[in-house]
Design an enzyme around this catalytic site. Structure first.
Site, PDB file in Angstrom:
ATOM      1  N   SER A   1       0.848  -1.189   0.000  1.00  9.61           N
ATOM      2  CA  SER A   1       0.000   0.000   0.000  1.00  9.61           C
ATOM      3  C   SER A   1       0.882   1.238   0.000  1.00  9.61           C
ATOM      4  O   SER A   1       2.102   1.142   0.146  1.00  9.61           O
ATOM      5  CB  SER A   1      -0.890   0.012   1.236  1.00  9.61           C
ATOM      6  OG  SER A   1      -0.084   0.295   2.372  1.00  9.61           O
ATOM      7  N   LYS A   2       0.229   2.380  -0.145  1.00  9.51           N
ATOM      8  CA  LYS A   2       0.952   3.654  -0.191  1.00  9.51           C
ATOM      9  C   LYS A   2       1.922   3.792   0.972  1.00  9.51           C
ATOM     10  O   LYS A   2       2.975   4.395   0.855  1.00  9.51           O
ATOM     11  CB  LYS A   2      -0.056   4.799  -0.107  1.00  9.51           C
ATOM     12  CG  LYS A   2      -0.526   5.247  -1.461  1.00  9.51           C
ATOM     13  CD  LYS A   2      -1.261   6.560  -1.334  1.00  9.51           C
ATOM     14  CE  LYS A   2      -2.223   6.683  -2.495  1.00  9.51           C
ATOM     15  NZ  LYS A   2      -3.464   7.331  -2.156  1.00  9.51           N
ATOM     16  N   ARG A   3       1.529   3.232   2.106  1.00  5.04           N
ATOM     17  CA  ARG A   3       2.342   3.369   3.308  1.00  5.04           C
ATOM     18  C   ARG A   3       3.764   2.818   3.135  1.00  5.04           C
ATOM     19  O   ARG A   3       4.698   3.266   3.773  1.00  5.04           O
ATOM     20  CB  ARG A   3       1.646   2.694   4.491  1.00  5.04           C
ATOM     21  CG  ARG A   3       1.623   3.585   5.716  1.00  5.04           C
ATOM     22  CD  ARG A   3       0.734   3.034   6.800  1.00  5.04           C
ATOM     23  NE  ARG A   3      -0.546   2.568   6.272  1.00  5.04           N
ATOM     24  CZ  ARG A   3      -1.121   1.435   6.641  1.00  5.04           C
ATOM     25  NH1 ARG A   3      -0.550   0.661   7.523  1.00  5.04           N
ATOM     26  NH2 ARG A   3      -2.294   1.083   6.154  1.00  5.04           N
TER      27      ARG A   3
END
Ligand code: GLU
Length: 485
Positions: A255-257
């Site tokens: 994910s973006k994280r």
């Protein structure tokens, strides 16, 4: 068999995620491996998720990565339009939805928000969804006509029987059978008249003559419903290939994280396109001999989709860094220099020979931002510990280093030509006269001029870059440190 036709069908909702790029890559490779066609279709029917500029990102990325489509919005191949909002204007989705209604496979639903809010809900894959109770399936013909005539908002839903099972085939997962009672009467046409992805993907893949559908396995659970639609129309179901999940190092969905979930993130972090594409090819696929470095052309030759794995693929940034380093090593120097120059300019003061420094670091970095840490000592001599002069293998210690530096200082002061070759010659002469090993002399000099344990080049190469004045200054500083130690 007819010619293979695959499609990349992105929704223009933002950046190009690693998963999207992998779908595009595999679709491209599957088609090209068999001499087939790779098509681009823009899926923009979800107006709420549309992001300005996202379509441009898609075009730019495909071009940059070499995933050149044979057909698409900008290249007519006779199956257009290639943008779903434009396809909608042709009335195609409504026409087919009405055909399903006539066949009893779909129905108008006029339920308003208030009624839908009272329906039973179920949690599916972490999301709460309401299970439609087929209320509107039982409306009479007259009621439906009256509602339509009154302009009442409606959706069109798929009619799935409560009994029986549906089976579909995936090339990797084999036959999958589900109970029909587990399938909801999904919406095919929304109140705004747009088709849902669930409906449009079927209509478009069929009418655009797609033979192989390659997509993330988040679509696996909906595929029985799509197969029911194909069957209802009497259409041939395409070959399905659902790709494994991509996770981060902690085995959570990428994910973006993670900070490196999109192609743009990776470019910004100094990775080169060819390495990214090569690495992404291995996220769920491997060659028979476990080879790892492939050009796009080599991937086309080797890509057998039967070797795609079902297990989640871990996005390992350490491995990508290694692979990127291999690409940098193999790169033509001029290309490398062009890409490295901005990083060198940022890390170094003006007036240094950047080309020579680029040649020093080319085989020592994995990504361009590593350059800064390799060359920082050219800008300014870092603080360092005199203990660094002591090196077991070189047989040096503080006393020997002090002696060597004091003896070479006058030689280097007298030396006018500070080219690497000339410096190497005079220092070699000194080594010979002293009757010691090279390292015994070069280690203290390199320590004095760099202040670092590891440098991308040897003492004389460093002095050539620094020039006479700065080199002498640093050697005098070394002598002073050793004297005070
Ligand atoms: N528009 C869908 C997406 O971006 C495409 C899925 C598919 O390939 O069918 O996820």
């Amino acid at each position: 068999m007819s010619k293979i036709r695959t499609r990349y069908a992105p929704s223009p909702t933002g950046k190009m995620h690693v998963g999207n790029l992998r779908s595009a890559l595999y679709e491209f490779l599957i088609a090209k491996h068999e001499g087939g066609d790779f098509m681009l279709r823009i899926e923009d029917t979800d107006q709420e998720r549309f992001v300005e500029g996202a379509t441009e990102i898609i075009y730019r990325t495909l071009e940059k990565t070499g995933l050149i489509h044979d057909e698409g919005p900008d290249k007519d191949g006779g199956y257009g339009p290639y943008v779903q909002s434009e396809r909608m204007k042709t009335g195609i989705y409504m026409k087919y939805a009405k055909e399903l209604i006539d066949k009893g496979e779909a129905y108008y639903c006029f339920c308003d928000k208030e009624r839908l809010a009272t329906l039973k809900t179920e949690v599916v894959e972490g999301k709460e969804i309401s299970i439609y109770d087929k209320h509107c399936l039982h409306l009479s013909k007259e009621e439906i006509e009256a509602n339509l005539a009154a302009g009442k908002p409606f959706v069109i839903r798929q009619n799935i029987p409560n009994e029986g099972t549906t089976t579909f085939h995936d090339e990797l997962y084999g036959d999958i059978t589900v109970e029909n009672s587990e399938l909801d009467d999904m919406i095919l046409i929304k109140t705004d008249g747009y088709p849902t992805y669930n409906f449009a993907n079927v209509v478009d893949d069929h009418t655009m003559n797609i033979t192989h559908v390659v997509r993330g396995n988040e679509y696996l659970s909906s595929s029985p419903k799509y197969v029911r639609l194909y069957d209802a129309f009497g259409w041939q179901v395409p070959v399905y290939i659902h790709l494994p999940l991509i996770t981060d190092e902690n085995h959570k969905k990428l994910s973006k994280r993670s900070g490196h979930s999109s192609f743009e993130d990776l470019l910004e972090q100094g990775f080169v396109t060819e390495a990214i594409v090569n690495y992404i090819a291995l996220l769920g696929w491997s060659s028979e001999d476990n080879r790892e470095i492939f050009s796009l052309q080599e991937l086309i030759e080797c890509f057998d989709y039967h070797r795609i794995s079902k297990s989640p693929a871990v996005f390992d940034i350490v491995k990508l860094r290694w692979m990127n380093g291999e690409y940098l090593k193999a790169m033509e120097f001029d290309t490398f220099y062009e890409m490295a120059e901005p990083y060198l300019k940022e890390a170094l003061p003006e007036g240094l020979d950047l080309k020579k420094i680029a040649a020093m670091v080319k085989t020592r970095i994995e990504v361009f931002p590593d350059i800064a840490g390799q060359v920082d000592f050219f800008r300014a001599l870092p603080e360092y510990d005199v203990a660094m002069y002591t090196h077991k293998k070189m047989k040096t210690d503080s006393a020997s280093s002090l002696e060597v530096l004091q003896e070479v200082l006058p030689i280097l002061e007298a030396q006018e030509d500070y080219s690497n070759d000339a410096l190497y010659r005079v220092l070699s002469a000194y080594v010979e006269q002293k009757g010691c090993k090279n390292g015994y002399v070069m280690w203290p000099i390199r320590t004095a001029v760099s202040g670092k344990q590891m440098t991308p080049a040897g003492a004389t190469e460093i002095m050539e870059i620094l020039g006479k004045e700065e080199s002498l200054k640093r050697i005098r500083k070394g002598i002073e440190m050793l004297q005070n130690a």
